[in-house]
Design a protein around this motif. Sequence first.
Motif, PDB file in Angstrom:
ATOM      1  N   GLU A 119       0.813  -1.202   0.000  1.00 54.19           N
ATOM      2  CA  GLU A 119       0.000   0.000   0.000  1.00 54.19           C
ATOM      3  C   GLU A 119       0.854   1.263   0.000  1.00 54.19           C
ATOM      4  N   TRP A 120       0.226   2.376  -0.418  1.00 52.16           N
ATOM      5  CA  TRP A 120       0.980   3.612  -0.624  1.00 52.16           C
ATOM      6  C   TRP A 120       1.594   4.149   0.666  1.00 52.16           C
ATOM      7  N   GLN A 121       0.982   3.820   1.814  1.00 52.76           N
ATOM      8  CA  GLN A 121       1.544   4.290   3.078  1.00 52.76           C
ATOM      9  C   GLN A 121       2.928   3.720   3.346  1.00 52.76           C
ATOM     10  N   ASN A 122       3.246   2.577   2.713  1.00 53.04           N
ATOM     11  CA  ASN A 122       4.562   1.969   2.920  1.00 53.04           C
ATOM     12  C   ASN A 122       5.685   2.835   2.347  1.00 53.04           C
ATOM     13  N   GLY A 123       5.359   3.673   1.360  1.00 52.26           N
ATOM     14  CA  GLY A 123       6.362   4.600   0.848  1.00 52.26           C
ATOM     15  C   GLY A 123       6.723   5.645   1.881  1.00 52.26           C
ATOM     16  N   LEU A 124       5.736   6.155   2.596  1.00 55.17           N
ATOM     17  CA  LEU A 124       6.005   7.102   3.679  1.00 55.17           C
ATOM     18  C   LEU A 124       6.807   6.430   4.788  1.00 55.17           C
ATOM     19  N   LYS A 125       6.428   5.190   5.118  1.00 58.57           N
ATOM     20  CA  LYS A 125       7.162   4.451   6.147  1.00 58.57           C
ATOM     21  C   LYS A 125       8.617   4.241   5.720  1.00 58.57           C
ATOM     22  N   LYS A 126       8.816   3.927   4.446  1.00 57.27           N
ATOM     23  CA  LYS A 126      10.171   3.701   3.935  1.00 57.27           C
ATOM     24  C   LYS A 126      11.045   4.942   4.132  1.00 57.27           C
ATOM     25  N   MET A 127      10.535   6.109   3.719  1.00 62.72           N
ATOM     26  CA  MET A 127      11.354   7.322   3.734  1.00 62.72           C
ATOM     27  C   MET A 127      11.462   7.952   5.119  1.00 62.72           C
ATOM     28  N   PHE A 128      10.362   7.971   5.865  1.00 68.31           N
ATOM     29  CA  PHE A 128      10.372   8.657   7.152  1.00 68.31           C
ATOM     30  C   PHE A 128      10.874   7.768   8.287  1.00 68.31           C
ATOM     31  N   GLN A 129      10.419   6.519   8.341  1.00 68.46           N
ATOM     32  CA  GLN A 129      10.740   5.661   9.474  1.00 68.46           C
ATOM     33  C   GLN A 129      11.999   4.826   9.244  1.00 68.46           C
ATOM     34  N   GLU A 130      12.116   4.253   8.053  1.00 67.70           N
ATOM     35  CA  GLU A 130      13.252   3.360   7.801  1.00 67.70           C
ATOM     36  C   GLU A 130      14.496   4.114   7.345  1.00 67.70           C
ATOM     37  N   LYS A 131      14.321   5.151   6.537  1.00 63.78           N
ATOM     38  CA  LYS A 131      15.465   5.889   5.992  1.00 63.78           C
ATOM     39  C   LYS A 131      15.768   7.172   6.755  1.00 63.78           C
ATOM     40  N   TYR A 132      14.920   7.533   7.723  1.00 67.65           N
ATOM     41  CA  TYR A 132      15.124   8.745   8.517  1.00 67.65           C
ATOM     42  C   TYR A 132      15.325   9.975   7.642  1.00 67.65           C
ATOM     43  N   LEU A 133      14.592  10.027   6.524  1.00 65.40           N
ATOM     44  CA  LEU A 133      14.705  11.128   5.554  1.00 65.40           C
ATOM     45  C   LEU A 133      16.140  11.290   5.042  1.00 65.40           C
ATOM     46  N   PHE A 134      16.939  10.249   5.189  1.00 67.23           N
ATOM     47  CA  PHE A 134      18.335  10.231   4.748  1.00 67.23           C
ATOM     48  C   PHE A 134      19.192  11.261   5.483  1.00 67.23           C
ATOM     49  N   ASP A 135      18.706  11.741   6.625  1.00 64.64           N
ATOM     50  CA  ASP A 135      19.512  12.641   7.444  1.00 64.64           C
ATOM     51  C   ASP A 135      20.637  11.887   8.143  1.00 64.64           C
ATOM     52  N   ILE A 136      20.347  10.649   8.543  1.00 63.52           N
ATOM     53  CA  ILE A 136      21.332   9.805   9.219  1.00 63.52           C
ATOM     54  C   ILE A 136      21.193   8.391   8.674  1.00 63.52           C
ATOM     55  N   GLU A 137      22.222   7.584   8.854  1.00 61.60           N
ATOM     56  CA  GLU A 137      22.180   6.203   8.385  1.00 61.60           C
ATOM     57  C   GLU A 137      21.543   5.283   9.423  1.00 61.60           C
ATOM     58  N   THR A 138      21.813   5.533  10.700  1.00 59.22           N
ATOM     59  CA  THR A 138      21.244   4.729  11.783  1.00 59.22           C
ATOM     60  C   THR A 138      20.796   5.659  12.901  1.00 59.22           C
ATOM     61  N   PHE A 139      19.876   5.158  13.724  1.00 62.42           N
ATOM     62  CA  PHE A 139      19.354   5.945  14.839  1.00 62.42           C
ATOM     63  C   PHE A 139      19.585   5.186  16.136  1.00 62.42           C
ATOM     64  N   ASP A 140      20.151   5.870  17.112  1.00 63.08           N
ATOM     65  CA  ASP A 140      20.432   5.256  18.401  1.00 63.08           C
ATOM     66  C   ASP A 140      19.183   5.341  19.279  1.00 63.08           C
ATOM     67  N   ASP A 141      18.457   4.223  19.393  1.00 57.81           N
ATOM     68  CA  ASP A 141      17.240   4.198  20.204  1.00 57.81           C
ATOM     69  C   ASP A 141      17.449   3.470  21.532  1.00 57.81           C
ATOM     70  N   THR A 142      18.688   3.520  22.048  1.00 58.02           N
ATOM     71  CA  THR A 142      19.015   2.839  23.302  1.00 58.02           C
ATOM     72  C   THR A 142      18.143   3.320  24.444  1.00 58.02           C
TER      73      THR A 142
END
Length: 269
Positions: free
Chosen positions: A214-237
């Motif tokens: 579904e189209w919402q997966n594109g938003l999830k890809k860019m915002f949640q998984e790719k972090y808008l390409f601002d960073i490569e990984t996110f420290d959620d410790t």
Amino acid sequence: MIIRLKSLFILISIVGINLSQAQTIQINKENGPAIKYYLSQDSINYPLEELPLFSFLWQDSLVFSAGNEGMHFKDSLYFYIDTLMYGTIVQDSLFTRGIKYQINISNNTYDTITIENFVPFGQGDEHIYITGDAQWSLAKTKLFLPGKKSIGVILPDNAWEMGYSSILLDDELSLCAIARRTDVTKGIKNRYQSYIFPGGSVTYDLYIEEFTGEWQNGLKKMFQEKYLFDIETFDDTLYKRNDLKWIRNSYLIVLQFAWDHNFYDQSAD
């Protein structure tokens, strides 16, 4: 007003296929920066019928990168609007998390120009995109869906100028893309607009990825998984600490600051 570029000068350097994921797009050099086809991670070729690489508002006029006449070619692609603007588009061949282009647009006039609403694949009623609404407001970014009324969206504080778009390739696979403004020289960065002084320029990074479902997966890809390409990984410790688990289900928090005298007067206590 809609403008099909005839005088904006752009240099495109096509550096080849992203070997790490086997994704690439083919740019048509005969009709402006238009996407001719997309080669997926599974090496499937998807024709795209001259899809614009991007669109933007220039002095309140909508400009598409595709559908242009009077093109001039050498080793790369050039196109221009009179002598008012010129620029470059270069693919980052070392990028390994999808497809990345860097786009620079320069002001070749003696006046300040305004550039805003830079949207990958161009604004269009036939696909989903996010950009600023025509009517100004503090938070004027909206999500546009085919056949539906647009709805306001709140973007991260450092991404109000962001443009997003997604298109269907077949019943299951889609492409999504975001454009991020990365630099303004000899100009002013506004929340949505870039004011470019004579001799100045604005630069965008354009990222393209594929997704399924579904189209919402594109938003999830860019915002949640790719972090808008601002960073490569996110420290959620901190988020994953057992003693802080309560925050995951606390959707409303009321904070009171000791220096806020509307609620607490320290001199009277």
